[in-house]
Design an enzyme around this catalytic site. Sequence first.
Site, PDB file in Angstrom:
ATOM      1  N   ASN A 128       0.892  -1.155   0.000  1.00 37.72           N
ATOM      2  CA  ASN A 128       0.000   0.000   0.000  1.00 37.72           C
ATOM      3  C   ASN A 128       0.932   1.207   0.000  1.00 37.72           C
ATOM      4  O   ASN A 128       1.493   1.550   1.041  1.00 37.72           O
ATOM      5  CB  ASN A 128      -0.886  -0.029   1.255  1.00 37.72           C
ATOM      6  CG  ASN A 128      -1.965   1.045   1.213  1.00 37.72           C
ATOM      7  OD1 ASN A 128      -1.821   2.032   0.508  1.00 37.72           O
ATOM      8  ND2 ASN A 128      -3.022   0.829   1.988  1.00 37.72           N
ATOM      9  N   LYS A 145       3.114   1.529   3.443  1.00 37.09           N
ATOM     10  CA  LYS A 145       2.335   1.610   4.698  1.00 37.09           C
ATOM     11  C   LYS A 145       2.842   0.585   5.720  1.00 37.09           C
ATOM     12  O   LYS A 145       2.932  -0.617   5.424  1.00 37.09           O
ATOM     13  CB  LYS A 145       0.857   1.353   4.387  1.00 37.09           C
ATOM     14  CG  LYS A 145      -0.088   1.494   5.573  1.00 37.09           C
ATOM     15  CD  LYS A 145      -1.515   1.336   5.074  1.00 37.09           C
ATOM     16  CE  LYS A 145      -2.537   1.524   6.182  1.00 37.09           C
ATOM     17  NZ  LYS A 145      -3.935   1.415   5.637  1.00 37.09           N
ATOM     18  N   GLU A 164      -6.626  -5.649   4.277  1.00 34.07           N
ATOM     19  CA  GLU A 164      -5.300  -5.110   3.926  1.00 34.07           C
ATOM     20  C   GLU A 164      -4.174  -6.073   4.310  1.00 34.07           C
ATOM     21  O   GLU A 164      -3.155  -6.144   3.628  1.00 34.07           O
ATOM     22  CB  GLU A 164      -5.070  -3.777   4.635  1.00 34.07           C
ATOM     23  CG  GLU A 164      -5.925  -2.645   4.082  1.00 34.07           C
ATOM     24  CD  GLU A 164      -5.476  -1.300   4.596  1.00 34.07           C
ATOM     25  OE1 GLU A 164      -6.227  -0.672   5.346  1.00 34.07           O
ATOM     26  OE2 GLU A 164      -4.354  -0.894   4.272  1.00 34.07           O
ATOM     27  N   CYS A 189      -3.050   6.358   6.371  1.00 31.58           N
ATOM     28  CA  CYS A 189      -4.270   5.922   7.027  1.00 31.58           C
ATOM     29  C   CYS A 189      -4.082   5.430   8.461  1.00 31.58           C
ATOM     30  O   CYS A 189      -3.877   6.220   9.363  1.00 31.58           O
ATOM     31  CB  CYS A 189      -4.967   4.876   6.178  1.00 31.58           C
ATOM     32  SG  CYS A 189      -6.729   4.857   6.533  1.00 31.58           S
ATOM     33  N   ASN A 214      -8.381   6.126   3.783  1.00 27.69           N
ATOM     34  CA  ASN A 214      -9.709   5.614   3.448  1.00 27.69           C
ATOM     35  C   ASN A 214     -10.234   5.032   4.750  1.00 27.69           C
ATOM     36  O   ASN A 214      -9.714   3.992   5.195  1.00 27.69           O
ATOM     37  CB  ASN A 214      -9.643   4.459   2.443  1.00 27.69           C
ATOM     38  CG  ASN A 214      -9.303   4.882   1.020  1.00 27.69           C
ATOM     39  OD1 ASN A 214     -10.052   4.625   0.090  1.00 27.69           O
ATOM     40  ND2 ASN A 214      -8.152   5.489   0.824  1.00 27.69           N
TER      41      ASN A 214
END
Length: 335
Positions: A128, A145, A164, A189, A214
Amino acid sequence: MSATPLDPDAAAGGAHEPPPPRRLVVSAGQLGPIRRDEPRESVVNRLIRLLEQAHSEGAELIAFPELALTTFFPRWYVEGDPELDLDSFYETEMPGPETKRLFARAAELGVGFCLGYAELTPDGRRFNTQILVERDGSIVGSYHKVHLPGHREHEPWREFQHLERRYFEPGDSFDTWNAFGGVVGMATCNDRRWPETYRVLALNGAELILIGYNTPKHYAPDPSQDPLQGFHNRLVMQAGAYQNGCYVVGTAKGGDEEGVPSLAESCIIAPSGEIIVGCHTEADEVVTAEIDLSLTTKYRETLFDFERYRRPETYGPITAQKGATPPTSPEVSHG
Ligand code: ING
């Protein structure tokens, strides 16, 4: 009689001439929902419109959301849906065939950007990812991420999945880059909910932290948090900004995306922790602020002078362990 020992760094205190301003006009480029079948060409058109709007407001840098090229596909258990091709949500090139228009328009206007997307590397690794692109269109840095929320296996009890941990590998570092006249860091995030994110970036010199997100408004493991999503979003980013004397830009992909109401409320936050400007819609929207990176010193050279006041020798448990270890007896536990 020995003189009282002077505070060894007393010279560091006291009022002094403020440093020259380092101004930068930055925008948050918020996206509304992206449909599951929305072509990348359509999304890139939306990103270019946001970038042009930011440029018209004087912006030199626009921060786009996490996974800004597709719908938030970790909401689905892809293996259970023959119509979903997991690889179709990932980029194998950056810039790629559909995104090179964005790079070209950005360089033409002299606007840099931060873009979140799902990355599939040539050796098959999935991240990500967020990239930082300077005003000449060159990719300055890339971030993977670190904190992956949610779960790895299909959990049909949920209204929607948050896979995820199935679809991405975690990143393993919080890097910073000299860009836009200062030091820039990125986070994504769920990273914004962990104080370590901001502190490590600030220890790496970050003055401006760009965070795409998100965030579904419904949190299946504890729905009591649902009405607090906006408060928690502001809380963690404002605290992160203030406690590390950084600017923070938080940019959402919000609105009702494929039936999942998602938090918008993108905002630009000062080192004081104050929100300078915020979005008021759940759609594509630009908010812009002229910031002065030199103002980070008002906090980083006083209250949060790391070199003068931090006590890392007492922070051992932060890196020595993962979970909490309460005391085993009435005595205080010692890490
Ligand atoms: N999303 C969420 C976030 O940390 C989440 C995970 C969902 C937290 C719902 C709370 C409620 O903002 C991502 N993509 O990390």
